[in-house]
Enzyme design. Structure first.
Site, PDB file in Angstrom:
ATOM      1  N   LEU A 144       0.831  -1.203   0.000  1.00 45.76           N
ATOM      2  CA  LEU A 144       0.000   0.000   0.000  1.00 45.76           C
ATOM      3  C   LEU A 144       0.863   1.249   0.000  1.00 45.76           C
ATOM      4  CD1 LEU A 144      -2.728  -0.926   2.662  1.00 45.76           C
ATOM      5  CD2 LEU A 144      -3.057  -0.759   0.189  1.00 45.76           C
TER       6      LEU A 144
ATOM      7  N   LYS B 283      -5.032  -0.460  10.636  1.00 49.63           N
ATOM      8  CA  LYS B 283      -3.917  -1.127   9.954  1.00 49.63           C
ATOM      9  C   LYS B 283      -3.164  -1.979  10.976  1.00 49.63           C
ATOM     10  CE  LYS B 283       0.127  -0.225   7.070  1.00 49.63           C
ATOM     11  NZ  LYS B 283       1.092  -0.940   7.937  1.00 49.63           N
TER      12      LYS B 283
ATOM     13  N   LYS C 106      -0.631   6.560   7.929  1.00 48.45           N
ATOM     14  CA  LYS C 106       0.329   6.130   8.949  1.00 48.45           C
ATOM     15  C   LYS C 106       0.418   7.158  10.076  1.00 48.45           C
ATOM     16  CE  LYS C 106       3.013   3.074   8.516  1.00 48.45           C
ATOM     17  NZ  LYS C 106       4.118   2.788   7.614  1.00 48.45           N
TER      18      LYS C 106
END
Length: 696
Positions: free
Chosen positions: A86, A124, A334
């Site tokens: 990704l 995630k 992130k």
């Protein structure tokens, strides 16, 4: 040559070299040298240079690859559908730019069509991606991501994960509307294997007690666990799994039209999915989800370093497309690594049960990853020397994997002018004995094994721990009191304690004293493997203790064994064998074992559990048991084999002689047929046993 002086060509070459090196360390060796944030910085710099200078991008660029080449230790499997990585977004602004790229790819120029886009947000999971293949509802193949095209065959290790179904059962009550109540002939599943934080903490604690290297974070631990050559070791690591994609190849079955529908169908097939998923109606909803979980994630029992966002409408995915590295219809948001500066107030030196001296940083309290950090390990003298750390320094602290606090650097610019280098002690901080460093060991040790109070206390703490003798009510504070009052000097002294002695200790009630004595009495009958582990022999963990107990049915036999005898056990290496041999040749250990025997602690396997010794008609033969038998449980069948000197294995290999099958045998039967191994049903197995008995 410094980075700022490099031209574009040289910098691209340098970045390519660094990224390939760190990918190999991360994916193949399971030993990353830098954290994710530093890797992402290198990768993003290369992406920017290739966008600025397209002529420098090649087919072999790291930006065009996924992961790293698979290890050669496992059979390779080519993925039917590439398992891509990704792209990352590090801010809300980058999320908006991602959505704008989707608009352009779909030629969405009017506001009304743009507002119809929906996104699925899933936390995630910081683990490793795997591909599962089911044929007619049975799991037949399991592989790691590898390089995205080819992965490693880890099927038998994946089968040890409780949350991965070995055979599918369709729950029609969970079936999304419009889907057939029918299992597909071929089903591809993509998901993430991870290690829960509780499992990770327990694993690292066990490794520390065995003086083995610990894992830096749950992701590395999960990867290392899944790539064990012995599936039994994987099973003990208690891994988890969440599915996120399914691919249906049966043309008669309806395909999920949305990603959210895909997740619901996965649940109907019996797969666990990330429980905190949401369907966001806009990119602002995505941003809200990411913001909410930036703090809430610290309360979870699994590690998450971000949020995966996917376009919900799967029918648009092909139009948006993919790169050779990642899909354009998905992105990973992130979270930045949590680091904080604080002051090093002191360094204290902890003495473990085997005498190893570990430096511990005492810090000014600092909030980090949802908890207040006051202590951090400095590992060893080499780490102190590398950091040049000093009392009063301003240090940067991070939780490795957001779990283990560690000091990663010193802010030398803030160092006081009168600071002095930290001097590692040459004598034990507890008993004053001169420290020793043996061979190439990094650790300094206190050799005063039986006179150092800290070592005595730690050995007793290990003896009473759950995986050892499991003695309730005897914690570290009580152990300190018992040792300080000279009531206990070694583990055997625990079994000499009286009610009067216990109740004389401060804050010890009569009921608590009774409970402790009852727990001590019960512990006398623990299995031999528990006793071997409880002794705290260097390098011998719980699994090693089981191997030793299987080979030597009593502690006396183990004590008489030579190092060569012990090395002959499959799974026991020379270092462990030598450690066991040397341990039992200490006069103090021999005296303590004799004392335990006199106090009624059982030092052999329970005869009631042992199979009777018969003629060795199955000597040299290896059996694998699978499925459910009608008149025999697995334990009884194993005893029948072992009583005749046969061996029972948990996995089918070329070394297997017989596979005994009952009802619902699973993939072990298929593996046996593939390798041409003799397959026995229950009646044939009994006939083999009885014929051998008659001949003998």
């Amino acid at each position: 040559m410094q980075t700022e002086r490099l031209g574009p060509v040289e910098r691209v070459e340098e970045l390519t070299r660094q990224i390939e090196h760190h990918r190999f360390c991360y994916y193949v060796l399971n030993k990353p040298e830098i954290d994710d944030a530093k890797f992402d910085k290198l990768f993003n710099e290369l992406l920017e240079l290739e966008e600025r200078y397209p002529e420098l991008k090649t087919a072999n660029s790291p930006t065009q690859k996924v992961g790293a080449s698979p290890s050669t230790e496992f059979k390779q499997i080519r993925h039917r559908i590439p398992l891509l990585s990704l792209a990352n977004a590090m801010s809300d602004d980058e999320l908006k730019k991602w959505e704008e790229r989707i608009w352009r790819a779909l030629d969405m120029t009017d506001e009304s069509s743009r507002k119809k886009l929906e996104y699925v947000c899933e936390l995630k999971i910081d683990g490793l991606s795997c591909a599962l293949t089911y044929k007619n509802g049975v799991l037949v193949e399991g592989a790691t991501r590898g390089n995205g095209e080819v992965g490693e065959d880890v099927l038998y290790n994946l089968k040890t994960i409780a949350s991965i179904p070995a055979a599918l059962t369709l729950d029609k009550t969970k079936l999304p509307e419009g889907f057939q109540n029918k299992l597909p002939e071929l089903l591809e599943i993509r998901g993430e294997v991870f290690m829960p934080i509780t499992s990770f903490t327990a694993l690292n604690q066990a490794l520390l007690e065995d003086e083995q290297p610990t894992f830096a974070n749950p992701r590395n631990a999960a990867s290392g666990s899944l790539r064990q050559k012995d599936p039994r070791k994987t099973a003990k690591r208690k891994l988890g799994f969440w599915a996120y994609f399914l691919y249906l190849t049966d043309p008669d079955l309806r395909q999920p039209q949305t990603h959210f529908e895909n997740l619901e169908l996965l649940k109907a097939y019996g797969f666990p999915v990330e429980p905190n998923k949401v369907l966001a109606k806009s990119i602002e909803g995505v941003e809200d989800f990411c913001q909410q979980w930036s703090h809430k994630r610290h309360d979870l029992d699994y590690q998450t370093d971000g949020v995966v966002i996917k376009m919900n409408d799967r029918r648009l995915w092909d139009s948006v497309g993919v790169t050779s590295h990642s899909p354009r219809w998905a992105i990973a948001y992130k979270y930045p690594p949590e680091e904080a500066e604080t002051t090093l107030e002191d360094v204290k030196f902890d003495v473990g049960r085997t005498g190893a001296v570990t430096p511990v940083a005492w810090l000014s309290p600092v909030k980090l990853a949802g908890t207040t950090v006051k202590r951090a390990s400095l590992h060893n003298a080499e780490q102190i020397k590398r950091l040049d750390i000093r009392i009063g320094d301003t240090v940067l602290v991070r939780k490795a994997g957001e779990i283990i606090p560690e000091v990663i650097s010193v802010n030398v610019a803030k160092r006081k002018a009168n600071s002095e280098p930290l001097i590692y002690p040459t004598n034990c901080p507890v008993c004053g004995t001169q420290l020793e460093r043996v061979g190439s060991e990094v650790a300094f040790r206190c050799p005063n094994q039986y006179g150092c109070q800290s070592q005595v206390e730690r050995r007793i703490e290990h003896w009473v721990s759950r995986d050892a003798m499991d003695i309730d009510g005897v914690g570290s504070i009580l152990i300190q009191q018992l040792v300080a009052h000279q009531l206990v000097k070694q583990v055997s002294d625990l079994y000499k304690l009286t009610f009067e002695q216990l109740t004389s200790i401060e804050r010890m009630g009569k009921k608590s004293a009774d409970n402790i004595l009852e727990s001590l009495a019960k512990s006398k009958h623990r299995p031999l493997a528990n006793i071997i582990y409880a002794l705290g022999i260097r390098h011998v963990g719980a699994s090693g203790a089981e191997l030793l107990a299987d080979r030597f049915p009593s502690l006396d036999e183990l004590m008489r064994a030579s190092a060569e005898d012990i090395t002959g056990i499959e799974g026991i290496g020379p270092a462990i064998a030598q450690s066991v041999f040397e341990y039992f040749h200490q006069p103090e250990v021999q005296a303590m074992v004799d004392e335990l025997r006199k106090l009624g602690v059982r030092l052999q396997n329970d005869p009631a559990d042992a199979a009777p010794k018969l003629s060795p008609t199955l000597a040299g033969k290896t059996f694998v048991l699978t499925g459910t038998m009608e008149s025999l449980d697995r334990s009884a069948a194993e005893k029948m084999i072992k009583a005749r000197s046969g061996k029972v294995s948990s996995s089918v290999s070329k070394k297997t002689d017989y596979v005994v099958v009952g009802a619902s045998p699973g993939s072990k039967l298929a593996k046996a047929q593939e390798l041409g191994i003799t397959v026995l049903d229950e009646a044939q197995f009994r006939a083999l046993i009885e014929s051998g008995d008659e001949q003998s």
